[in-house]
Design a protein around this motif. Structure first.
Motif, PDB file in Angstrom:
ATOM      1  N   GLN A 131       0.860  -1.214   0.034  1.00 32.11           N
ATOM      2  CA  GLN A 131      -0.159  -0.015   0.054  1.00 32.11           C
ATOM      3  C   GLN A 131       0.942   1.002   0.028  1.00 32.11           C
ATOM      4  O   GLN A 131       1.791   1.183   0.537  1.00 32.11           O
ATOM      5  CB  GLN A 131      -0.954   0.113   1.380  1.00 32.11           C
ATOM      6  CG  GLN A 131      -1.749   1.172   1.373  1.00 32.11           C
ATOM      7  CD  GLN A 131      -2.606   1.001   2.538  1.00 32.11           C
ATOM      8  OE1 GLN A 131      -2.246   1.296   3.583  1.00 32.11           O
ATOM      9  NE2 GLN A 131      -4.140   0.941   2.485  1.00 32.11           N
ATOM     10  N   LEU A 181      -8.138  -5.370 -11.590  1.00 34.96           N
ATOM     11  CA  LEU A 181      -8.509  -4.125 -10.607  1.00 34.96           C
ATOM     12  C   LEU A 181      -8.646  -2.856 -11.359  1.00 34.96           C
ATOM     13  O   LEU A 181      -9.165  -1.868 -10.614  1.00 34.96           O
ATOM     14  CB  LEU A 181      -7.437  -4.122  -9.590  1.00 34.96           C
ATOM     15  CG  LEU A 181      -7.124  -5.271  -8.594  1.00 34.96           C
ATOM     16  CD1 LEU A 181      -5.811  -4.894  -7.613  1.00 34.96           C
ATOM     17  CD2 LEU A 181      -8.163  -5.249  -7.693  1.00 34.96           C
ATOM     18  N   LEU A 200      -7.660 -14.068  -3.246  1.00 39.42           N
ATOM     19  CA  LEU A 200      -8.347 -13.911  -1.853  1.00 39.42           C
ATOM     20  C   LEU A 200      -9.902 -14.122  -2.059  1.00 39.42           C
ATOM     21  O   LEU A 200     -10.508 -14.127  -1.115  1.00 39.42           O
ATOM     22  CB  LEU A 200      -7.863 -12.482  -1.360  1.00 39.42           C
ATOM     23  CG  LEU A 200      -6.378 -12.338  -1.117  1.00 39.42           C
ATOM     24  CD1 LEU A 200      -6.393 -10.903  -0.812  1.00 39.42           C
ATOM     25  CD2 LEU A 200      -6.011 -13.039   0.036  1.00 39.42           C
ATOM     26  N   GLN A 257       0.189  -7.407  -4.958  1.00 33.15           N
ATOM     27  CA  GLN A 257       0.252  -6.779  -3.610  1.00 33.15           C
ATOM     28  C   GLN A 257       0.797  -7.338  -2.681  1.00 33.15           C
ATOM     29  O   GLN A 257       0.138  -8.648  -2.408  1.00 33.15           O
ATOM     30  CB  GLN A 257      -0.984  -6.155  -3.547  1.00 33.15           C
ATOM     31  CG  GLN A 257      -0.913  -5.134  -2.173  1.00 33.15           C
ATOM     32  CD  GLN A 257      -2.419  -4.564  -2.077  1.00 33.15           C
ATOM     33  OE1 GLN A 257      -3.323  -4.646  -2.725  1.00 33.15           O
ATOM     34  NE2 GLN A 257      -2.311  -3.629  -1.051  1.00 33.15           N
ATOM     35  N   GLU A 301       0.263  -7.695   5.961  1.00 33.62           N
ATOM     36  CA  GLU A 301      -1.026  -8.145   6.749  1.00 33.62           C
ATOM     37  C   GLU A 301      -1.690  -9.139   5.814  1.00 33.62           C
ATOM     38  O   GLU A 301      -2.431 -10.025   6.201  1.00 33.62           O
ATOM     39  CB  GLU A 301      -2.218  -7.218   6.777  1.00 33.62           C
ATOM     40  CG  GLU A 301      -1.820  -6.018   8.033  1.00 33.62           C
ATOM     41  CD  GLU A 301      -0.815  -4.733   7.289  1.00 33.62           C
ATOM     42  OE1 GLU A 301      -0.449  -4.895   6.178  1.00 33.62           O
ATOM     43  OE2 GLU A 301      -0.650  -3.859   8.084  1.00 33.62           O
ATOM     44  N   LEU A 302      -1.291  -8.989   4.529  1.00 30.83           N
ATOM     45  CA  LEU A 302      -1.789  -9.816   3.692  1.00 30.83           C
ATOM     46  C   LEU A 302      -1.223 -11.465   3.494  1.00 30.83           C
ATOM     47  O   LEU A 302      -1.878 -12.465   3.298  1.00 30.83           O
ATOM     48  CB  LEU A 302      -1.891  -9.569   2.303  1.00 30.83           C
ATOM     49  CG  LEU A 302      -2.600  -8.130   2.015  1.00 30.83           C
ATOM     50  CD1 LEU A 302      -2.580  -7.967   0.460  1.00 30.83           C
ATOM     51  CD2 LEU A 302      -4.045  -8.408   1.948  1.00 30.83           C
ATOM     52  N   LYS A 338      -7.240  -4.774   4.983  1.00 30.08           N
ATOM     53  CA  LYS A 338      -6.164  -4.590   3.991  1.00 30.08           C
ATOM     54  C   LYS A 338      -6.683  -4.608   2.679  1.00 30.08           C
ATOM     55  O   LYS A 338      -6.615  -3.681   1.667  1.00 30.08           O
ATOM     56  CB  LYS A 338      -5.029  -5.355   4.345  1.00 30.08           C
ATOM     57  CG  LYS A 338      -3.604  -4.784   3.950  1.00 30.08           C
ATOM     58  CD  LYS A 338      -3.384  -3.494   4.765  1.00 30.08           C
ATOM     59  CE  LYS A 338      -2.179  -2.792   4.500  1.00 30.08           C
ATOM     60  NZ  LYS A 338      -1.883  -1.639   5.102  1.00 30.08           N
ATOM     61  N   SER A 339      -7.588  -5.743   2.428  1.00 35.72           N
ATOM     62  CA  SER A 339      -7.678  -5.983   1.303  1.00 35.72           C
ATOM     63  C   SER A 339      -8.907  -5.205   0.669  1.00 35.72           C
ATOM     64  O   SER A 339      -8.999  -4.874  -0.500  1.00 35.72           O
ATOM     65  CB  SER A 339      -8.045  -7.494   1.063  1.00 35.72           C
ATOM     66  OG  SER A 339      -9.005  -8.111   2.058  1.00 35.72           O
ATOM     67  N   GLU A 375      -9.244  -1.780   1.664  1.00 35.58           N
ATOM     68  CA  GLU A 375      -8.620  -0.811   1.372  1.00 35.58           C
ATOM     69  C   GLU A 375      -8.249  -0.572  -0.197  1.00 35.58           C
ATOM     70  O   GLU A 375      -8.196   0.342  -0.728  1.00 35.58           O
ATOM     71  CB  GLU A 375      -7.391  -0.431   2.444  1.00 35.58           C
ATOM     72  CG  GLU A 375      -7.843   0.009   3.628  1.00 35.58           C
ATOM     73  CD  GLU A 375      -6.616  -0.079   4.679  1.00 35.58           C
ATOM     74  OE1 GLU A 375      -5.432  -0.308   4.055  1.00 35.58           O
ATOM     75  OE2 GLU A 375      -6.854   0.361   5.682  1.00 35.58           O
ATOM     76  N   SER A 376      -7.590  -1.836  -0.603  1.00 33.93           N
ATOM     77  CA  SER A 376      -6.930  -1.864  -1.838  1.00 33.93           C
ATOM     78  C   SER A 376      -8.051  -1.383  -2.817  1.00 33.93           C
ATOM     79  O   SER A 376      -7.798  -1.205  -4.063  1.00 33.93           O
ATOM     80  CB  SER A 376      -6.216  -3.159  -2.181  1.00 33.93           C
ATOM     81  OG  SER A 376      -7.055  -4.060  -2.297  1.00 33.93           O
ATOM     82  N   LEU A 377      -9.419  -1.780  -2.652  1.00 33.77           N
ATOM     83  CA  LEU A 377     -10.526  -1.594  -3.708  1.00 33.77           C
ATOM     84  C   LEU A 377     -11.172  -0.145  -3.356  1.00 33.77           C
ATOM     85  O   LEU A 377     -11.741   0.158  -4.255  1.00 33.77           O
ATOM     86  CB  LEU A 377     -11.400  -2.730  -3.300  1.00 33.77           C
ATOM     87  CG  LEU A 377     -11.319  -4.101  -3.773  1.00 33.77           C
ATOM     88  CD1 LEU A 377     -12.290  -5.120  -3.350  1.00 33.77           C
ATOM     89  CD2 LEU A 377     -10.778  -4.201  -5.040  1.00 33.77           C
TER      90      LEU A 377
END
Lengths: 270, 449
Positions: free
Chosen positions: A35, A80, A155, A183, A187-188, B350-351, B353-355
């Motif tokens: 991020q 995305l 995910l 990414q 946290e991921l 977190k995921s 947020e990326s969207l």
């Protein structure tokens, strides 16, 4: 005394995506980002380089003469973003993709979940089957395939990391090289607490580790550890992957880079 | 420096510097915010702070496009201009062009938040905002409600033509009942306003009393303080964007209350697919309006069933919403998420947020910090901030690759009449320093030199 010009070099012969070598040897490149360091500018740059061999970074105006014919075809698959996003940002670099026959954008963003049912793995493999068919139809020679946001599919659906990899393999076979951007925030991929194969963290971690064992080239975009700075956006580090790239040597190096408000990027040696 | 003869007429020196028909193309690549509904002044300004024309950007290769490309580029740009012109014609006065790109922006209802978003306007149409909040406080709902109120006020600007529709994802159909009303100003301001209105009326007395500023303030003129041109630009700007944003008073209520045709409630069901279909239905039925989609406290277990918190449920839903903002360029999504239930370090946040295009976090101060602030600002209680505001992503800029994560740089303060966001600085605690000084003193008496 002349100093080396600050410019992006991925290989030791000062090239970014080597045209001739890529034809003979497969290049598999993984770009990881977190991020705050979105790789859009770098992807744009790599698209431009794949198409024309030029690079709109740190260069003076009018020094480069871009030919009207592109040297290889590029297919961009995004989960995305839509075409408009890339078309307008590429246009800022002077790359016209709206009518470019060599550039194909496959939009898996707009109607992704009309095609994919998250709990149904069959639908995901069907998506990839359609994708391979589409790529086969689109180009005669082997294209350079860019894939953005594959981790999102991992995910948001029940697909496992191995299944995802095997699907990726299909695309790999069709292409002359694959550039995958992913990414990888902490946290991921935290497996300290989530270590069961069904945990999404585990899935993504597993996926990334397996990918890292198959790439020739890794590029990482990270912000500065000290936080936001006015003159530096982050660091770009280039390193070799586990599989050696035999045609050319990779210039392992770390750069500092800056993406400014007008969305132009600049690189600095560290 | 150039010299002119006294008698020479300076070309374009007079009031009509620019022809009236130049407005649509004032800034290339952008639509005009000015529409026919605004009375034309003699000298309508260009949009400030913007360069004119497309100049080559240093440090970038300029590629000389061939003719075919040029035509295409032109049509692409014209299309954008056309789109924006259409938008600003359709929604007069409530849109502002972004200073960063060719998008149009709309106010969030909180002027300080608009500023932070960095477009010198508000939030771009066709984008989404996620507000994360720590603790049990509910500051984010104030932002959501101001956002809703702003939409309603815009909607009522022209009674003949409504321009905004609210969509709220909540099971609470009373949600719209307590939206804040417009702040009317303090009683003194209200009085002043009345006097000003009286003065503006054309009467003989007002004409006689009109001060002749230009003659008396030569020195001010010399330094450009009295630059009528500048002032006119400012005034015209204020006039154009008069209704861009409003200030809301959280102790008052919108009057008249929100009507049923201004707001649609979509109750939370056990199924995101159904929820999404309902949203699309509303969007289709309100196609010609600006849609403000509000999702209060997303994934709060009191409204959302546990199975919906699975990544395979929520991520596809958010992804679909993101694609909706591209399909319907007049849609703006705002959502809040409680961080105490879904920690900031969890994969779900977190995921998500990326969207989202823009992500901010509200972190209220704990009790200790509040006590410290109260002590430090003993005499100025209105300076006490309520928490920190962190920025994680900003629309357009983060996706382009800029690193904009700013933590601990802004603080917020919620007051009756305003939600303020300002730069954060830790105050000096006088008591602590004096106590320390006392201890360090070696003599009990102050020595006066």
């Amino acid at each position: 005394m002349s100093s080396q010009k600050q410019d992006l070099h991925i290989f030791t012969d000062n090239s970014i995506i080597p045209h001739n070598q890529v034809k003979s040897e497969h290049l598999f490149n993984l770009i990881t980002h977190v991020q705050g360091t979105s790789p859009t500018w770098l992807l744009n740059l790599l698209i431009e380089n794949s198409l024309y061999g030029t690079c709109s970074i740190n260069t003076d105006t009018n020094k480069q003469h871009r030919s009207n014919t592109s040297r290889s075809s590029v297919i961009f698959i995004s989960f995305l973003n839509d075409f408009k996003f890339y078309a307008s940002s590429l246009k800022k670099n002077g790359v016209e993709v709206q009518s470019n026959q060599s550039f194909k954008f496959i939009d898996l963003f707009t109607n992704l979940f009309d095609r994919v049912v998250p709990s149904n793995i069959e639908s995901v493999s069907k998506l990839f089957d359609d994708l391979t068919q589409e790529i086969k139809n689109l180009s005669q020679d082997k294209p350079i395939i860019f894939i953005e946001g594959l981790e999102f599919l991992l995910l948001s659906t029940d697909i496992s990391s191995i299944q995802c990899l095997s699907q990726l393999n299909k695309l790999h076979k069709l292409s002359s090289s694959v550039i995958l951007s992913c990414q990888s925030d902490e946290e991921l991929i935290d497996i300290a607490t989530f270590n069961h194969p069904t945990h999404p963290q585990y899935k993504l971690h597993d996926f990334l580790v397996r990918i890292l064992h198959r790439t020739n080239l890794n590029i990482a975009l990270r912000p500065l550890e000290t936080g936001k700075a006015k003159d530096i956006t982050g660091t770009l580090s280039i390193s070799k992957g586990c599989i050696p790239y035999e045609s050319l040597d990779i210039a392992e190096k770390e750069y500092l880079y800056l993406v400014s408000k007008d969305q132009s990027a600049k690189l600095f040696f560290r | 420096m150039s010299f002119r003869k006294r008698g020479e007429i300076i070309s374009n020196g007079g009031k009509n510097t620019l022809p009236n028909n130049r407005i649509p193309n004032a800034v290339p690549g952008r639509g005009s915010p000015i529409t026919s509904s605004i009375p034309r002044r003699g000298n309508i300004p260009l949009i400030p702070n913007r360069g004119q024309g497309t100049q080559p950007i240093p440090g970038r290769t300029q590629v000389i496009p061939n003719k075919r490309n040029l035509d295409l580029n032109e049509s692409f740009e014209n299309l954008q201009i056309k789109e924006n012109e259409e938008l600003s014609f359709k929604f007069p006065k409530i849109l502002k062009p972004s200073s960063l790109n060719s998008s149009m922006t709309i106010s969030t209802g909180i002027s300080d938040l608009d500023k932070i978003l960095g477009h010198q306007g508000g939030i771009p149409l066709g984008s989404s905002l996620l507000i994360e909040e720590n603790g049990s406080t509910d500051f984010s709902s104030i932002l959501l409600k101001a956002f809703a109120s702003q939409g309603i006020i815009h909607n009522r600007l022209n009674p003949q033509q409504s321009n905004t529709h609210l969509v709220v994802l909540t099971s609470n159909i009373q949600w719209g009942k307590d939206l804040p009303g417009v702040y009317r100003g303090s009683s003194r301001q209200i009085k002043k306003q009345a006097i000003r209105e009286n003065e503006e009326k054309l009467s003989i007395q007002n004409l006689v009393n009109k001060p002749q500023i230009d003659k008396d303030l030569r020195i001010a003129w010399r330094y450009g303080l009295n630059d009528s041109n500048k002032r006119e630009i400012q005034e015209a700007n204020d006039e154009i964007y008069k209704d861009f944003n409003h200030q809301f008073d959280i102790t008052s209520r919108l009057n008249p209350l929100v009507q049923n045709n201004e707001i649609s409630y979509i109750p939370i069901s056990n199924n995101f697919i159904q929820l999404y279909q309902q949203i699309v239905q509303v969007l289709e039925s309100q196609k010609n309006k600006i849609i403000r989609l509000i999702i209060p406290s997303i994934l709060n277990p009191s409204m959302y069933s546990p199975q919906l918190t699975q990544l395979t449920e929520i991520l596809p839903f958010i992804h679909k919403l993101r694609s909706l903002t591209h399909k319907y360029p007049q849609l703006i999504i705002i959502s809040s998420i409680p961080l105490d239930l879904y920690s900031k370090s969890s994969i779900i946040v977190k995921s998500m947020e990326s969207l989202f295009d823009t992500v901010i976090q509200l972190e209220p101060f704990n009790q200790q910090m509040l006590q410290f602030l109260e002590r430090a600002y003993k005499n100025e209680p209105n300076k006490i901030s309520h928490g920190l505001l962190h920025i994680f992503k900003l629309n357009n800029q983060s996706d382009a690759g800029q690193m904009l994560i700013t933590k601990n740089e802004y603080s917020f303060k919620n007051g009756r009449k305003k939600f303020e966001i300002e730069e954060w600085g830790i105050p000096v605690d006088d008591d602590a320093t004096t106590a320390e000084n006392d201890e360090n003193k070696q003599t009990t008496k102050d020595i006066d030199f």
